[in-house]
Design a protein around this motif. Structure first.
Motif, PDB file in Angstrom:
ATOM      1  N   SER A   1      -4.625 -12.191  -0.588  1.00  0.00           N
ATOM      2  CA  SER A   1      -5.098 -11.592  -1.843  1.00  0.00           C
ATOM      3  C   SER A   1      -6.602 -11.291  -1.829  1.00  0.00           C
ATOM      4  CB  SER A   1      -4.766 -12.507  -3.025  1.00  0.00           C
ATOM      5  OG  SER A   1      -5.512 -13.697  -2.936  1.00  0.00           O
ATOM      6  N   GLY A   2      -7.357 -12.025  -1.012  1.00  0.00           N
ATOM      7  CA  GLY A   2      -8.804 -11.794  -0.982  1.00  0.00           C
ATOM      8  C   GLY A   2      -9.132 -10.358  -0.617  1.00  0.00           C
ATOM      9  N   GLU A   3      -8.406  -9.820   0.342  1.00  0.00           N
ATOM     10  CA  GLU A   3      -8.639  -8.449   0.807  1.00  0.00           C
ATOM     11  C   GLU A   3      -8.239  -7.431  -0.267  1.00  0.00           C
ATOM     12  OE1 GLU A   3      -8.076 -10.882   2.907  1.00  0.00           O
ATOM     13  OE2 GLU A   3      -9.428 -10.474   4.577  1.00  0.00           O
ATOM     14  N   ASN A   4      -7.231  -7.770  -1.071  1.00  0.00           N
ATOM     15  CA  ASN A   4      -6.817  -6.827  -2.122  1.00  0.00           C
ATOM     16  C   ASN A   4      -7.953  -6.585  -3.114  1.00  0.00           C
ATOM     17  OD1 ASN A   4      -4.352  -6.921  -0.894  1.00  0.00           O
ATOM     18  ND2 ASN A   4      -3.395  -8.260  -2.417  1.00  0.00           N
TER      19      ASN A   4
ATOM     20  N   VAL B   1      -8.330   0.341   3.039  1.00  0.00           N
ATOM     21  CA  VAL B   1      -7.151  -0.457   3.354  1.00  0.00           C
ATOM     22  C   VAL B   1      -7.532  -1.934   3.431  1.00  0.00           C
ATOM     23  CG1 VAL B   1      -5.323  -0.847   5.053  1.00  0.00           C
ATOM     24  CG2 VAL B   1      -6.185   1.475   4.656  1.00  0.00           C
ATOM     25  N   ALA B   2      -6.732  -2.759   2.786  1.00  0.00           N
ATOM     26  CA  ALA B   2      -6.946  -4.203   2.848  1.00  0.00           C
ATOM     27  C   ALA B   2      -6.656  -4.683   4.262  1.00  0.00           C
ATOM     28  CB  ALA B   2      -6.024  -4.913   1.850  1.00  0.00           C
ATOM     29  N   GLY B   3      -7.625  -5.317   4.894  1.00  0.00           N
ATOM     30  CA  GLY B   3      -7.435  -5.820   6.258  1.00  0.00           C
ATOM     31  C   GLY B   3      -6.580  -7.067   6.274  1.00  0.00           C
ATOM     32  N   PHE B   4      -6.194  -7.510   7.489  1.00  0.00           N
ATOM     33  CA  PHE B   4      -5.652  -8.868   7.678  1.00  0.00           C
ATOM     34  C   PHE B   4      -4.199  -9.017   7.232  1.00  0.00           C
ATOM     35  CE2 PHE B   4      -6.035 -13.331   5.585  1.00  0.00           C
ATOM     36  CZ  PHE B   4      -5.803 -14.051   6.747  1.00  0.00           C
ATOM     37  N   GLN B   5      -3.609  -7.970   6.628  1.00  0.00           N
ATOM     38  CA  GLN B   5      -2.276  -8.152   6.044  1.00  0.00           C
ATOM     39  C   GLN B   5      -1.296  -7.058   6.439  1.00  0.00           C
ATOM     40  OE1 GLN B   5      -2.177  -6.266   1.824  1.00  0.00           O
ATOM     41  NE2 GLN B   5      -3.949  -7.624   1.806  1.00  0.00           N
TER      42      GLN B   5
ATOM     43  N   LEU C   1     -12.205  -2.964  -5.230  1.00  0.00           N
ATOM     44  CA  LEU C   1     -13.610  -2.826  -5.625  1.00  0.00           C
ATOM     45  C   LEU C   1     -14.316  -1.754  -4.787  1.00  0.00           C
ATOM     46  CD1 LEU C   1     -14.601  -6.582  -6.156  1.00  0.00           C
ATOM     47  CD2 LEU C   1     -14.383  -4.806  -7.926  1.00  0.00           C
ATOM     48  N   MET C   2     -13.997  -1.692  -3.503  1.00  0.00           N
ATOM     49  CA  MET C   2     -14.619  -0.673  -2.643  1.00  0.00           C
ATOM     50  C   MET C   2     -14.193   0.727  -3.095  1.00  0.00           C
ATOM     51  SD  MET C   2     -16.506   0.190  -0.068  1.00  0.00           S
ATOM     52  CE  MET C   2     -16.789  -1.188   1.042  1.00  0.00           C
ATOM     53  N   ALA C   3     -12.905   0.900  -3.424  1.00  0.00           N
ATOM     54  CA  ALA C   3     -12.442   2.214  -3.884  1.00  0.00           C
ATOM     55  C   ALA C   3     -13.148   2.604  -5.183  1.00  0.00           C
ATOM     56  CB  ALA C   3     -10.926   2.200  -4.063  1.00  0.00           C
ATOM     57  N   LEU C   4     -13.269   1.634  -6.096  1.00  0.00           N
ATOM     58  CA  LEU C   4     -13.960   1.904  -7.370  1.00  0.00           C
ATOM     59  C   LEU C   4     -15.420   2.284  -7.128  1.00  0.00           C
ATOM     60  CD1 LEU C   4     -12.625  -1.023  -9.599  1.00  0.00           C
ATOM     61  CD2 LEU C   4     -12.232   1.441  -9.968  1.00  0.00           C
ATOM     62  N   THR C   5     -16.072   1.542  -6.218  1.00  0.00           N
ATOM     63  CA  THR C   5     -17.483   1.817  -5.933  1.00  0.00           C
ATOM     64  C   THR C   5     -17.648   3.231  -5.376  1.00  0.00           C
ATOM     65  OG1 THR C   5     -17.696  -0.526  -5.437  1.00  0.00           O
ATOM     66  CG2 THR C   5     -19.535   0.875  -4.796  1.00  0.00           C
ATOM     67  N   LEU C   6     -16.754   3.607  -4.463  1.00  0.00           N
ATOM     68  CA  LEU C   6     -16.823   4.956  -3.892  1.00  0.00           C
ATOM     69  C   LEU C   6     -16.584   6.018  -4.971  1.00  0.00           C
ATOM     70  CD1 LEU C   6     -14.984   4.148  -0.556  1.00  0.00           C
ATOM     71  CD2 LEU C   6     -17.288   5.132  -0.714  1.00  0.00           C
ATOM     72  N   GLN C   7     -15.618   5.757  -5.847  1.00  0.00           N
ATOM     73  CA  GLN C   7     -15.370   6.713  -6.937  1.00  0.00           C
ATOM     74  C   GLN C   7     -16.610   6.902  -7.799  1.00  0.00           C
ATOM     75  OE1 GLN C   7     -11.912   5.261  -9.026  1.00  0.00           O
ATOM     76  NE2 GLN C   7     -10.526   5.641  -7.302  1.00  0.00           N
ATOM     77  N   GLU C   8     -17.303   5.783  -8.063  1.00  0.00           N
ATOM     78  CA  GLU C   8     -18.538   5.859  -8.854  1.00  0.00           C
ATOM     79  C   GLU C   8     -19.603   6.702  -8.151  1.00  0.00           C
ATOM     80  OE1 GLU C   8     -19.387   4.729 -11.966  1.00  0.00           O
ATOM     81  OE2 GLU C   8     -17.265   4.214 -12.212  1.00  0.00           O
ATOM     82  N   MET C   9     -19.489   6.804  -6.832  1.00  0.00           N
ATOM     83  CA  MET C   9     -20.434   7.619  -6.055  1.00  0.00           C
ATOM     84  C   MET C   9     -19.883   9.018  -5.823  1.00  0.00           C
ATOM     85  SD  MET C   9     -21.490   4.900  -3.094  1.00  0.00           S
ATOM     86  CE  MET C   9     -22.614   3.558  -3.387  1.00  0.00           C
TER      87      MET C   9
ATOM     88  N   ALA D   1     -11.625   8.439  -3.338  1.00  0.00           N
ATOM     89  CA  ALA D   1     -11.129   7.312  -2.548  1.00  0.00           C
ATOM     90  C   ALA D   1     -10.028   6.587  -3.301  1.00  0.00           C
ATOM     91  CB  ALA D   1     -12.276   6.338  -2.267  1.00  0.00           C
ATOM     92  N   ARG D   2      -9.118   5.963  -2.586  1.00  0.00           N
ATOM     93  CA  ARG D   2      -8.182   5.042  -3.221  1.00  0.00           C
ATOM     94  C   ARG D   2      -7.925   3.871  -2.296  1.00  0.00           C
ATOM     95  NH1 ARG D   2      -1.740   5.781  -3.067  1.00  0.00           N
ATOM     96  NH2 ARG D   2      -2.022   3.562  -2.727  1.00  0.00           N
ATOM     97  N   SER D   3      -7.432   2.791  -2.877  1.00  0.00           N
ATOM     98  CA  SER D   3      -7.158   1.590  -2.086  1.00  0.00           C
ATOM     99  C   SER D   3      -5.700   1.555  -1.656  1.00  0.00           C
ATOM    100  CB  SER D   3      -7.477   0.341  -2.907  1.00  0.00           C
ATOM    101  OG  SER D   3      -6.541   0.222  -3.965  1.00  0.00           O
ATOM    102  N   TRP D   4      -5.459   0.849  -0.572  1.00  0.00           N
ATOM    103  CA  TRP D   4      -4.104   0.644  -0.057  1.00  0.00           C
ATOM    104  C   TRP D   4      -3.933  -0.825   0.318  1.00  0.00           C
ATOM    105  CZ3 TRP D   4      -0.775   4.920   0.742  1.00  0.00           C
ATOM    106  CH2 TRP D   4      -1.376   6.184   0.600  1.00  0.00           C
ATOM    107  N   GLN D   5      -2.921  -1.455  -0.250  1.00  0.00           N
ATOM    108  CA  GLN D   5      -2.547  -2.763   0.269  1.00  0.00           C
ATOM    109  C   GLN D   5      -1.619  -2.519   1.459  1.00  0.00           C
ATOM    110  OE1 GLN D   5      -1.160  -5.316  -2.907  1.00  0.00           O
ATOM    111  NE2 GLN D   5      -3.022  -4.993  -4.087  1.00  0.00           N
ATOM    112  N   GLY D   6      -1.465  -3.547   2.289  1.00  0.00           N
ATOM    113  CA  GLY D   6      -0.695  -3.377   3.517  1.00  0.00           C
ATOM    114  C   GLY D   6       0.687  -2.766   3.282  1.00  0.00           C
ATOM    115  N   TRP D   7       1.419  -3.291   2.305  1.00  0.00           N
ATOM    116  CA  TRP D   7       2.797  -2.830   2.084  1.00  0.00           C
ATOM    117  C   TRP D   7       2.857  -1.388   1.609  1.00  0.00           C
ATOM    118  CZ3 TRP D   7       4.308  -1.226  -2.798  1.00  0.00           C
ATOM    119  CH2 TRP D   7       3.450  -1.580  -3.853  1.00  0.00           C
ATOM    120  N   GLN D   8       1.751  -0.891   1.057  1.00  0.00           N
ATOM    121  CA  GLN D   8       1.782   0.485   0.545  1.00  0.00           C
ATOM    122  C   GLN D   8       1.646   1.508   1.672  1.00  0.00           C
ATOM    123  OE1 GLN D   8      -1.496  -0.376  -2.257  1.00  0.00           O
ATOM    124  NE2 GLN D   8      -0.128   0.332  -3.873  1.00  0.00           N
TER     125      GLN D   8
END
Ligand code: ASP
Ligand code: MG
Length: 418
Positions: free
Chosen positions: A72-75, A134-138, A80-88, A92-99
């Motif tokens: 869950s830490g990576e999620n 992409v969330a790493g480690f998962q 947050l990284m996707a949100l930060t990029l959007q603010e810039m 961008a969008r985020s992806w969890q491993g299963w997605q």
């Protein structure tokens, strides 16, 4: 569109300000014309905290739930990284491993990749998204459960994505500015390498240079992913950091390129084991079943009718990580109890460290071992076990001499000079 993979480790996303700093680096690559896959770790300390919570809740935890929690830490950082990029203003969008979906084996907490289909992410790039975070480690198992890859696994996620998407390069942003000839905390003469060959990095990584997860280097070597290690805390360009690459890309390499060490080693000796066909299998089979990572192995010459022994006996010495000594001891005692092996004594030495010199140049140069042993002798460091491979020589020595040995070898091979 050319594609880059950029991976940010835990210290590089440790808080919102650092995520912003990392996002600015991503934005710059987008402005240069790249599509970017960003792989993020959990904020530093987060995974340890999550592991702690699992262990406090359930000492003999269900590994599937361990993975559900620690992934869950990576999620959090991916979102947050996707949100930060959007603010810039970076799409961008985020992806969890299963997605994605990142398909892995069901070996929970040490899963391996089966497949990373590019279709879903490629479709989003085609729609105009510039960054996939992409969330790493998962990943996700064939049974549909969340898996993790083992500690430090985000490096491996990054390399796997670089291979799957045929990225131009895989940049690993971390808290050091590259790979050094040895640990700069041990000698101020340690020098940052501009380039290092996959095989050398593999040896250094597995010998305890903790910059990259070993599996990530294996994967990069197999798929020839150009891997760069660089600092997220500095201004960087295409020439920053250390490039881990095919040896053909390295014009001139020194005979020895690095000195690695591993502090947490132990040495165990089975004294007077019966010397007969099958004895090594009878010792190392149970050790492997007990999950002991045996590293160096030395079998002594055989002696006949030694002491009260009729027939041939020998001593067998091996090394393993210090935290596996209890397990190794039990495996040997159990094997002795069942009669599959016999020995007079089991001697455990937990005060050893391993120091190794590594370099692809060793393949074509003689004399590396002699230089190494002479330089240790000059410091009065006693060598307890020696092991060699094509591009590496390792010795076990008393732990208290480890720093001294690393410094002496770094000098002996002239590693402070490029
Ligand atoms: N967060 C995971 C760990 O601390 C994976 C990683 O950062 O590479 O092990
Ligand atoms: Mg790491």
């Amino acid at each position: 569109m050319p594609l880059l993979v950029m991976k940010f480790g835990g210290t590089s996303v440790a808080d919102l300000a650092r995520i912003k700093n990392a996002a600015a680096k991503v934005k710059r690559e987008v402005e240069r014309g790249y599509d970017v896959i960003v792989i993020v770790s959990a904020m530093s300390g987060k995974t340890n905290e999550l592991v702690g919570w699992v262990e406090q809740t359930s000492p003999l935890f269900d590994a599937r739930e361990y993975d559900a929690v620690v992934s869950s830490g990576e999620n959090v950082t991916a979102g947050l990284m996707a949100l930060t990029l959007q603010e810039m203003d970076v799409p961008a969008r985020s992806w969890q491993g299963w997605q994605v979906p990142i398909l892995t084996t069901s070996a929970h907490s040490s899963a391996r990749f089966i497949d990373i289909p590019s279709t879903n992410i490629a479709a989003k790039f085609a729609e105009g998204f510039k960054v996939a975070v992409v969330a790493g480690f998962q990943g996700v198992s064939p049974e549909g459960r969340i898996t993790t890859l083992g500690r430090g696994g985000s490096d491996t996620t990054a390399v796997a994505f670089a291979a799957a998407f045929k990225a131009e390069r895989c940049d690993i942003y971390t808290d050091v500015d590259g790979v050094y000839t040895t640990d700069p905390r041990i000698t101020g003469k340690a020098r940052k390498l501009d380039k290092i060959a996959f095989e050398e990095m593999l040896e250094l990584a597995s010998l305890g240079a903790k910059v990259l997860q070993t599996r990530s280097v294996e994967l990069a070597m197999r798929y020839k992913v150009r891997l760069r290690v660089l600092s997220s805390f500095e201004d960087t360009d295409e020439t920053s950091g250390t490039l881990v690459c095919d040896e053909d890309e390295i014009m001139e390499s020194k005979v020895v390129s690095g000195v690695a060490y591993s502090r947490d080693e132990a040495k165990m000796t089975l004294v007077t084991v019966e010397d007969r066909p099958g004895i090594a299998a009878a010792i190392f089979g149970p050790l492997s079943e007990a999950g002991v990572n045996v590293d160096m192995i030395v079998q002594n010459i055989s002696e006949k009718n030694y002491g009260t022994h009729t027939g041939a006996v020998t001593d067998m010495t091996f090394s393993c990580p210090i935290n596996q000594v209890a397990r190794a001891k039990k495996a040997m005692e159990d094997a002795r109890a069942t009669g599959s092996i016999s020995y007079d004594d089991l001697v455990v030495d937990t005060d050893v460290a391993k120091v190794s010199v590594v370099g692809i140049g060793m393949r074509s140069h003689a004399g590396v071992a002699a230089t190494m042993f002479k330089s240790l002798a000059a410091e009065n460091v006693n060598i307890k076990v020696i092991a060699t491979s094509e591009i590496k020589i390792s010795v076990l020595i008393d732990r208290k001499y480890m720093e001294l040995a690393v410094q002496a070898l770094h000098d002996a091979f002239g590693l402070e000079r490029a």
